[in-house]
Design a protein around this motif. Sequence first.
Motif, mmCIF file in Angstrom:
data_model
loop_
_atom_site.group_PDB
_atom_site.id
_atom_site.type_symbol
_atom_site.label_atom_id
_atom_site.label_comp_id
_atom_site.label_asym_id
_atom_site.label_seq_id
_atom_site.Cartn_x
_atom_site.Cartn_y
_atom_site.Cartn_z
ATOM 1 N N LEU A 184 0.850 -1.190 0.000
ATOM 2 C CA LEU A 184 0.000 0.000 0.000
ATOM 3 C C LEU A 184 0.881 1.233 0.000
ATOM 4 N N ASP A 185 0.285 2.417 -0.224
ATOM 5 C CA ASP A 185 1.091 3.627 -0.048
ATOM 6 C C ASP A 185 1.261 3.879 1.442
ATOM 7 N N ILE A 186 2.193 4.736 1.792
ATOM 8 C CA ILE A 186 2.570 4.876 3.202
ATOM 9 C C ILE A 186 1.425 5.383 4.070
ATOM 10 N N ASP A 187 0.596 6.282 3.547
ATOM 11 C CA ASP A 187 -0.517 6.786 4.349
ATOM 12 C C ASP A 187 -1.518 5.675 4.670
ATOM 13 N N GLU A 188 -1.769 4.790 3.702
ATOM 14 C CA GLU A 188 -2.702 3.693 3.938
ATOM 15 C C GLU A 188 -2.156 2.721 4.981
ATOM 16 N N VAL A 189 -0.845 2.472 4.926
ATOM 17 C CA VAL A 189 -0.224 1.605 5.932
ATOM 18 C C VAL A 189 -0.396 2.208 7.320
ATOM 19 N N LEU A 190 -0.119 3.502 7.426
ATOM 20 C CA LEU A 190 -0.220 4.170 8.725
ATOM 21 C C LEU A 190 -1.656 4.173 9.240
ATOM 22 N N LYS A 191 -2.636 4.333 8.341
ATOM 23 C CA LYS A 191 -4.044 4.359 8.758
ATOM 24 C C LYS A 191 -4.537 2.994 9.224
ATOM 25 N N LYS A 192 -4.071 1.915 8.569
ATOM 26 C CA LYS A 192 -4.637 0.590 8.809
ATOM 27 C C LYS A 192 -3.902 -0.228 9.865
ATOM 28 N N ALA A 193 -2.624 0.064 10.082
ATOM 29 C CA ALA A 193 -1.795 -0.813 10.926
ATOM 30 C C ALA A 193 -2.083 -0.639 12.416
ATOM 31 N N THR A 203 17.717 9.195 4.848
ATOM 32 C CA THR A 203 18.125 9.998 3.697
ATOM 33 C C THR A 203 17.396 11.331 3.774
ATOM 34 N N GLU A 204 17.647 12.184 2.800
ATOM 35 C CA GLU A 204 16.922 13.458 2.773
ATOM 36 C C GLU A 204 15.420 13.215 2.659
ATOM 37 N N LYS A 205 15.039 12.162 1.946
ATOM 38 C CA LYS A 205 13.621 11.872 1.747
ATOM 39 C C LYS A 205 12.973 11.258 2.973
ATOM 40 N N THR A 206 13.740 10.452 3.729
ATOM 41 C CA THR A 206 13.127 9.735 4.859
ATOM 42 C C THR A 206 13.293 10.440 6.193
ATOM 43 N N ALA A 207 14.158 11.455 6.273
ATOM 44 C CA ALA A 207 14.345 12.176 7.533
ATOM 45 C C ALA A 207 13.014 12.791 7.972
ATOM 46 N N GLY A 208 12.569 12.446 9.175
ATOM 47 C CA GLY A 208 11.311 12.991 9.691
ATOM 48 C C GLY A 208 10.072 12.492 8.975
ATOM 49 N N ILE A 209 10.176 11.355 8.276
ATOM 50 C CA ILE A 209 9.037 10.850 7.496
ATOM 51 C C ILE A 209 7.854 10.511 8.396
ATOM 52 N N ILE A 210 8.156 10.125 9.661
ATOM 53 C CA ILE A 210 7.079 9.887 10.635
ATOM 54 C C ILE A 210 7.011 11.105 11.542
ATOM 55 N N GLY A 211 6.093 11.997 11.210
ATOM 56 C CA GLY A 211 5.955 13.258 11.940
ATOM 57 C C GLY A 211 4.503 13.550 12.272
ATOM 58 N N ASN A 212 4.160 14.822 12.360
ATOM 59 C CA ASN A 212 2.812 15.217 12.781
ATOM 60 C C ASN A 212 1.727 14.605 11.914
ATOM 61 N N HIS A 213 1.930 14.639 10.592
ATOM 62 C CA HIS A 213 0.917 14.090 9.687
ATOM 63 C C HIS A 213 0.706 12.605 9.952
ATOM 64 N N ALA A 214 1.809 11.876 10.086
ATOM 65 C CA ALA A 214 1.714 10.433 10.316
ATOM 66 C C ALA A 214 0.937 10.119 11.588
ATOM 67 N N PHE A 215 1.253 10.813 12.666
ATOM 68 C CA PHE A 215 0.601 10.510 13.939
ATOM 69 C C PHE A 215 -0.878 10.867 13.925
ATOM 70 N N LYS A 216 -1.242 11.866 13.139
ATOM 71 C CA LYS A 216 -2.647 12.257 13.082
ATOM 72 C C LYS A 216 -3.495 11.244 12.311
ATOM 73 N N ILE A 217 -2.888 10.487 11.384
ATOM 74 C CA ILE A 217 -3.683 9.530 10.620
ATOM 75 C C ILE A 217 -3.580 8.102 11.168
ATOM 76 N N ASP A 234 10.297 12.047 13.774
ATOM 77 C CA ASP A 234 10.399 13.389 14.340
ATOM 78 C C ASP A 234 10.066 13.270 15.832
ATOM 79 N N GLU A 235 11.080 13.364 16.686
ATOM 80 C CA GLU A 235 10.879 13.094 18.107
ATOM 81 C C GLU A 235 10.009 14.149 18.785
ATOM 82 N N SER A 236 10.050 15.380 18.306
ATOM 83 C CA SER A 236 9.161 16.415 18.876
ATOM 84 C C SER A 236 7.703 16.085 18.566
ATOM 85 N N ALA A 237 7.460 15.634 17.335
ATOM 86 C CA ALA A 237 6.103 15.244 16.949
ATOM 87 C C ALA A 237 5.659 14.011 17.719
#
Length: 525
Positions: A184-193, A203-217, A234-237
Amino acid sequence: MKVLLASNIHPAAIEMLKEKVEVVEAAGASFEELIEMISDADGVMVRSKPKLTKDVLEHAKHLKVIGRAGVGVDNIDVDYATKRGVIVVNAPEASTTTVAEHAFGMILSLARKIPQAVANVKRGRWDKKKFMGTELRGKTLGVVGLGRIGSRVAEMGRAFGMDIIAYDPYLSQETAQKRGIELLDIDEVLKKADFVTLHLPRTEKTAGIIGNHAFKIMKNTAYLVNCARGGIVDESALKEALSKGEIAGAALDVFEAEPPADSSILDFDSLIATPHLGASTVEAQENASVTTARDILAVLSGEAPKNPVNMPVFAPDVMERLNPYIGLCENMGKFAIQLTSGRVESVEVVYCGSLRDLKEKGLLTKTVLKSLLSPILLSTINIVNSELIARDRGIKVIQGEREDAEDFASMIILTVKSDEASLELKGVVLGGMHQKIVGIDGYSLEIVPSGNILLVKNEDRPGIIGSIATTLGRHGINIGSMQAGRKKLGDTQIMALTMDQEISEEALTALSLVDGVLSVKATKN
């Protein structure tokens, strides 16, 4: 022959080496002692320390092989070793099971609140009701990154009766289905898991990939596990998510700074943490040492190692001829992956003109694959294993030849097809050293593939170039150069602009809203 052990190495590996070569143990040696002892060594073996920089390696007059008893080679100057014709080997699979077991142990600990319950009992309490847990059977495990470790965790989850879903943009649907995994795409994984476990490189792309948006979904009953790399979360998030109850808990083995610079994140009862223990087992340390020792002996015996990190060593005249094209292939691969959306399904490399007769075309193809895949893989990838890794992920690799090189003596055509689109790049080397991309998806233009490059596809009509330049200026971005290519007058065109500054997300969004702009992509080589 002599092998220098510059770190503490497992006794099993030492005994293996002593059967074949002279062994000098030098763990804890000073810089001065190290450069003296390495001067007549044929091989050297290290763990994460000491650093084998150019300043050290230039004293190693007889060195043929460097062994890293582990995965990362950050403490070794691989480029300098390669120039010197020294093969670097490591042990990329030695800790796969160990790290996967640790990650799954974290999952079990979260599900049953084991660390908290242990602490409670040791304080003389017996609060059974406080530690009501949940079964894993029937729950959904979301694996983000299906390399060696992520795949092993998925196997463990399946053994516990969990449903496995995953996000990995570089694994084919067919390969995932064979493993019993739903991609699945990453948002769907985060919503369903119910449990999310991370297995990505930083990497530049994955740094902070799990942040505020991820935790909200994510579900507020979901748990997060990170045994991969610090900085992906993102430890602050995460602190905010735990304080608001946006997720049920988290388990971290890695942090942005180690030990954590902000220890207040450890105050949450819903967070469990370990001090980067993922690879810390007796078996993993022994496997890493023995695997590396075996490869060192192979190189010293004139045989091919199993886990080489750098390129195979060629004769100087061959390397002189290949180097410009190796650089071109590296840059074309890096450029292509930044322009590719969706899951890569096939990679085709066609050698045109005089390159048809080049015997080492396979090396160039593997270089393309390495640079395409290395930004997104947690496991070590190099030009020796890149084709195997691509095929293991269900990516079709095609190598072809063509007599026509258009207006050039030679040319490389790279075509990357994904489940969403197809991208074609044409690259050349001019004057024996100048690398250029001369075509993108049938549009002719000339780009030096380095620095910050902005690609804009737009309608071919007056005023658009001015609007783009004005928008960039408003965001403080200066244009260094510009190239435009089109197929026919009044249709569409592609502009390639080199920027003096990195292009911000805000600037990209503003450009995409310019009337007549069809698409905008930024790359950094």
